[in-house]
Structure formats: structure tokens, C-alpha cells
Write a protein that holds these residues in place. Sequence first.
Motif, PDB file in Angstrom:
ATOM      1  N   SER A 161       0.850  -1.198   0.000  1.00 58.04           N
ATOM      2  CA  SER A 161       0.000   0.000   0.000  1.00 58.04           C
ATOM      3  C   SER A 161       0.885   1.248   0.000  1.00 58.04           C
ATOM      4  CB  SER A 161      -0.932  -0.003   1.213  1.00 58.04           C
ATOM      5  OG  SER A 161      -0.190  -0.002   2.409  1.00 58.04           O
ATOM      6  N   GLN A 162       0.429   2.263  -0.698  1.00 59.57           N
ATOM      7  CA  GLN A 162       1.185   3.506  -0.846  1.00 59.57           C
ATOM      8  C   GLN A 162       0.396   4.664  -0.251  1.00 59.57           C
ATOM      9  OE1 GLN A 162       4.260   4.175  -2.874  1.00 59.57           O
ATOM     10  NE2 GLN A 162       4.472   2.031  -2.308  1.00 59.57           N
ATOM     11  N   THR A 163       1.119   5.557   0.383  1.00 57.35           N
ATOM     12  CA  THR A 163       0.532   6.810   0.853  1.00 57.35           C
ATOM     13  C   THR A 163       1.109   7.919  -0.009  1.00 57.35           C
ATOM     14  OG1 THR A 163       0.344   5.963   3.100  1.00 57.35           O
ATOM     15  CG2 THR A 163       0.295   8.360   2.837  1.00 57.35           C
ATOM     16  N   VAL A 164       0.255   8.780  -0.523  1.00 51.69           N
ATOM     17  CA  VAL A 164       0.693   9.887  -1.367  1.00 51.69           C
ATOM     18  C   VAL A 164       0.308  11.187  -0.677  1.00 51.69           C
ATOM     19  CG1 VAL A 164       0.465  11.022  -3.615  1.00 51.69           C
ATOM     20  CG2 VAL A 164       0.358   8.516  -3.463  1.00 51.69           C
ATOM     21  N   THR A 165       1.293  12.067  -0.521  1.00 50.82           N
ATOM     22  CA  THR A 165       1.034  13.390   0.049  1.00 50.82           C
ATOM     23  C   THR A 165       1.523  14.448  -0.924  1.00 50.82           C
ATOM     24  OG1 THR A 165       3.133  13.231   1.251  1.00 50.82           O
ATOM     25  CG2 THR A 165       1.128  12.686   2.478  1.00 50.82           C
ATOM     26  N   THR A 166       0.872  15.599  -0.894  1.00 54.85           N
ATOM     27  CA  THR A 166       1.274  16.707  -1.753  1.00 54.85           C
ATOM     28  C   THR A 166       1.305  17.993  -0.942  1.00 54.85           C
ATOM     29  OG1 THR A 166      -0.986  17.279  -2.408  1.00 54.85           O
ATOM     30  CG2 THR A 166       0.160  15.659  -3.777  1.00 54.85           C
ATOM     31  N   ALA A 167       2.121  18.910  -1.409  1.00 53.02           N
ATOM     32  CA  ALA A 167       2.138  20.267  -0.873  1.00 53.02           C
ATOM     33  C   ALA A 167       2.303  21.199  -2.064  1.00 53.02           C
ATOM     34  CB  ALA A 167       3.269  20.453   0.122  1.00 53.02           C
ATOM     35  N   ALA A 168       1.312  22.030  -2.288  1.00 50.62           N
ATOM     36  CA  ALA A 168       1.317  22.955  -3.422  1.00 50.62           C
ATOM     37  C   ALA A 168       1.418  24.387  -2.924  1.00 50.62           C
ATOM     38  CB  ALA A 168       0.048  22.785  -4.245  1.00 50.62           C
ATOM     39  N   ARG A 169       2.245  25.159  -3.580  1.00 49.64           N
ATOM     40  CA  ARG A 169       2.423  26.569  -3.239  1.00 49.64           C
ATOM     41  C   ARG A 169       2.335  27.390  -4.524  1.00 49.64           C
ATOM     42  NH1 ARG A 169       2.049  23.979   0.625  1.00 49.64           N
ATOM     43  NH2 ARG A 169       3.324  23.894   2.513  1.00 49.64           N
ATOM     44  N   GLY A 170       1.926  28.629  -4.382  1.00 50.77           N
ATOM     45  CA  GLY A 170       1.903  29.556  -5.505  1.00 50.77           C
ATOM     46  C   GLY A 170       0.980  29.101  -6.619  1.00 50.77           C
ATOM     47  N   VAL A 171       1.482  29.136  -7.858  1.00 48.69           N
ATOM     48  CA  VAL A 171       0.679  28.831  -9.029  1.00 48.69           C
ATOM     49  C   VAL A 171       0.110  27.409  -8.973  1.00 48.69           C
ATOM     50  CG1 VAL A 171       2.600  28.103 -10.506  1.00 48.69           C
ATOM     51  CG2 VAL A 171       0.560  29.079 -11.541  1.00 48.69           C
ATOM     52  N   PHE A 172       0.825  26.477  -8.384  1.00 46.54           N
ATOM     53  CA  PHE A 172       0.336  25.092  -8.310  1.00 46.54           C
ATOM     54  C   PHE A 172      -0.830  24.952  -7.326  1.00 46.54           C
ATOM     55  CE2 PHE A 172       4.793  24.267  -9.697  1.00 46.54           C
ATOM     56  CZ  PHE A 172       4.472  23.829 -10.966  1.00 46.54           C
ATOM     57  N   GLU A 173      -0.891  25.842  -6.380  1.00 48.48           N
ATOM     58  CA  GLU A 173      -2.010  25.843  -5.435  1.00 48.48           C
ATOM     59  C   GLU A 173      -3.265  26.435  -6.071  1.00 48.48           C
ATOM     60  OE1 GLU A 173      -2.611  27.011  -0.753  1.00 48.48           O
ATOM     61  OE2 GLU A 173      -1.192  28.181  -1.928  1.00 48.48           O
ATOM     62  N   LYS A 174      -3.068  27.424  -6.930  1.00 48.71           N
ATOM     63  CA  LYS A 174      -4.197  28.165  -7.498  1.00 48.71           C
ATOM     64  C   LYS A 174      -4.668  27.640  -8.859  1.00 48.71           C
ATOM     65  CE  LYS A 174      -2.712  32.479  -5.276  1.00 48.71           C
ATOM     66  NZ  LYS A 174      -1.566  32.011  -4.518  1.00 48.71           N
ATOM     67  N   ASP A 175      -3.755  27.047  -9.630  1.00 47.74           N
ATOM     68  CA  ASP A 175      -4.062  26.663 -11.000  1.00 47.74           C
ATOM     69  C   ASP A 175      -4.079  25.135 -11.133  1.00 47.74           C
ATOM     70  OD1 ASP A 175      -4.043  26.133 -13.770  1.00 47.74           O
ATOM     71  OD2 ASP A 175      -2.773  27.872 -14.210  1.00 47.74           O
ATOM     72  N   SER A 176      -5.274  24.560 -11.176  1.00 50.33           N
ATOM     73  CA  SER A 176      -5.403  23.099 -11.225  1.00 50.33           C
ATOM     74  C   SER A 176      -4.830  22.523 -12.525  1.00 50.33           C
ATOM     75  CB  SER A 176      -6.863  22.680 -11.044  1.00 50.33           C
ATOM     76  OG  SER A 176      -7.668  23.233 -12.063  1.00 50.33           O
ATOM     77  N   ALA A 177      -4.842  23.269 -13.612  1.00 51.72           N
ATOM     78  CA  ALA A 177      -4.270  22.782 -14.877  1.00 51.72           C
ATOM     79  C   ALA A 177      -2.750  22.643 -14.755  1.00 51.72           C
ATOM     80  CB  ALA A 177      -4.632  23.716 -16.026  1.00 51.72           C
ATOM     81  N   LYS A 178      -2.113  23.611 -14.131  1.00 47.22           N
ATOM     82  CA  LYS A 178      -0.657  23.532 -13.916  1.00 47.22           C
ATOM     83  C   LYS A 178      -0.314  22.340 -13.021  1.00 47.22           C
ATOM     84  CE  LYS A 178       1.371  27.245 -15.751  1.00 47.22           C
ATOM     85  NZ  LYS A 178       2.139  27.037 -16.967  1.00 47.22           N
ATOM     86  N   ARG A 179      -1.103  22.169 -11.962  1.00 48.62           N
ATOM     87  CA  ARG A 179      -0.882  21.041 -11.049  1.00 48.62           C
ATOM     88  C   ARG A 179      -1.074  19.711 -11.797  1.00 48.62           C
ATOM     89  NH1 ARG A 179      -3.682  22.929  -7.204  1.00 48.62           N
ATOM     90  NH2 ARG A 179      -5.646  21.969  -7.755  1.00 48.62           N
ATOM     91  N   ALA A 180      -2.119  19.617 -12.605  1.00 52.79           N
ATOM     92  CA  ALA A 180      -2.397  18.398 -13.376  1.00 52.79           C
ATOM     93  C   ALA A 180      -1.268  18.101 -14.363  1.00 52.79           C
ATOM     94  CB  ALA A 180      -3.728  18.534 -14.107  1.00 52.79           C
ATOM     95  N   GLU A 181      -0.679  19.142 -14.947  1.00 51.08           N
ATOM     96  CA  GLU A 181       0.439  18.946 -15.878  1.00 51.08           C
ATOM     97  C   GLU A 181       1.599  18.247 -15.164  1.00 51.08           C
ATOM     98  OE1 GLU A 181       3.300  21.628 -18.793  1.00 51.08           O
ATOM     99  OE2 GLU A 181       2.522  22.566 -16.963  1.00 51.08           O
ATOM    100  N   VAL A 182       1.944  18.708 -13.976  1.00 52.86           N
ATOM    101  CA  VAL A 182       3.048  18.104 -13.229  1.00 52.86           C
ATOM    102  C   VAL A 182       2.710  16.664 -12.864  1.00 52.86           C
ATOM    103  CG1 VAL A 182       4.386  18.183 -11.088  1.00 52.86           C
ATOM    104  CG2 VAL A 182       3.884  20.293 -12.333  1.00 52.86           C
TER     105      VAL A 182
END
Length: 188
Positions: A161-182
Motif C-alpha cells: 500500500s502507498q501513501t501519497v502526500t502533496t504540498a502545493a504553493r503559488g501557481v500550483f495551489e491556485k491553477d489546477s491545470a498547472k498542477r495536473a500537468e506536473v
Amino acid sequence: MAQSKQEKIKKAVEMILEAIGEDTNREGILETPNRVATMYEEIFSGMNVDPRDYFTSSFCEEHEELILVKDIDFHSVCEHHLIPFFGKAHVAYIPQNGQVTGIGNFAKAIEAVAKRPQIQERMTTTLANAIEETLSPRGVLVVIEAEHLCMTMRGVKKPGSQTVTTAARGVFEKDSAKRAEVLSFIRR
């Protein structure tokens, strides 16, 4: 690690071995307290290391597009059970004013943060904050995927089993398309 710290660890390990019913004078166990103390010096070497120190040197490359360093292996120790968790870290950032840093610095910072007792959520946040505070990028995204031995070899016993955590700041926090690209680059 100071000699007194090593002596404390050796004594504690000896007490644990005695408490579980092990013969601390048995040949195979005799050096275990020393081995554990030496191992702890290595696996907890990040206790007094500030990950921000790895991002203090930067240079101008006039690059303001996505930079992703992915699949950085790490090992850490769960602070709840003192059992390892391990996996991969992925770090993305978009420089501001062309300020970039050496890509090896991300691996060094991850290594430093991983070498302390902790929880995965704090590890993820600590890395994102260190990058944001020192490089001041347009955005930072840290994704950590890990398997926790406290969940696979004890308790619920769910190996793999895997646990996945994220921390987004700046543009990655506000722009879901940018986050999805990464996230799509990480999955490749």
C-alpha cells in the motif's frame, strides 16, 4: 553523534532486548546495541540540518518554465512506531525572475529531511516550505509516495500500500491545470 548519545542508545537497546526476553549475552545479540547506535547516527543525521541551506545558492538562467525532479528515492522513520517508511519524492517548481538552483540540491534536501523521525505529511510540507522560502519561485509542488512498514508489517498488514502526500504553493495551489500537468509528468 556525541559519545553520551551513543551510550544512551546502546543502553536503551539493551533494555528493549531484555524486555522482549532476549539473552543480551548471546553471541548474535552481543553487538546489537553497538550496531543500532551506529545505525541511528546515520539514519537520524538530518536532525539538525535545515533543508533551506541547500537552496541558498541560485543562479540566473532566464528560465521561467517548469522544472521537475522526479523519482528521488528516500528512506525515513515513522515517528509513531520508529519503523521505516520509504518511497519516492517528486519536486516541481517554476522559477521567478530566472532564478534556478542546481537539481542535485533537491535530492540533498530530501535526504536531510528524511533522516529524522517524522510523518510523511510533515516531510512534504517541510520540503515545499524550504523551497518556497529560499527560491521564491512562482510555484512549488512536492509529491511524496511512500510505503510505511508500520502499515505493512504490523497493524492492518497491507503490504504494497502507498501513501501519497502533496504540498502545493503559488501557481500550483491556485491553477489546477498547472498542477495536473506536473502530475501527468510524474505518472510517466
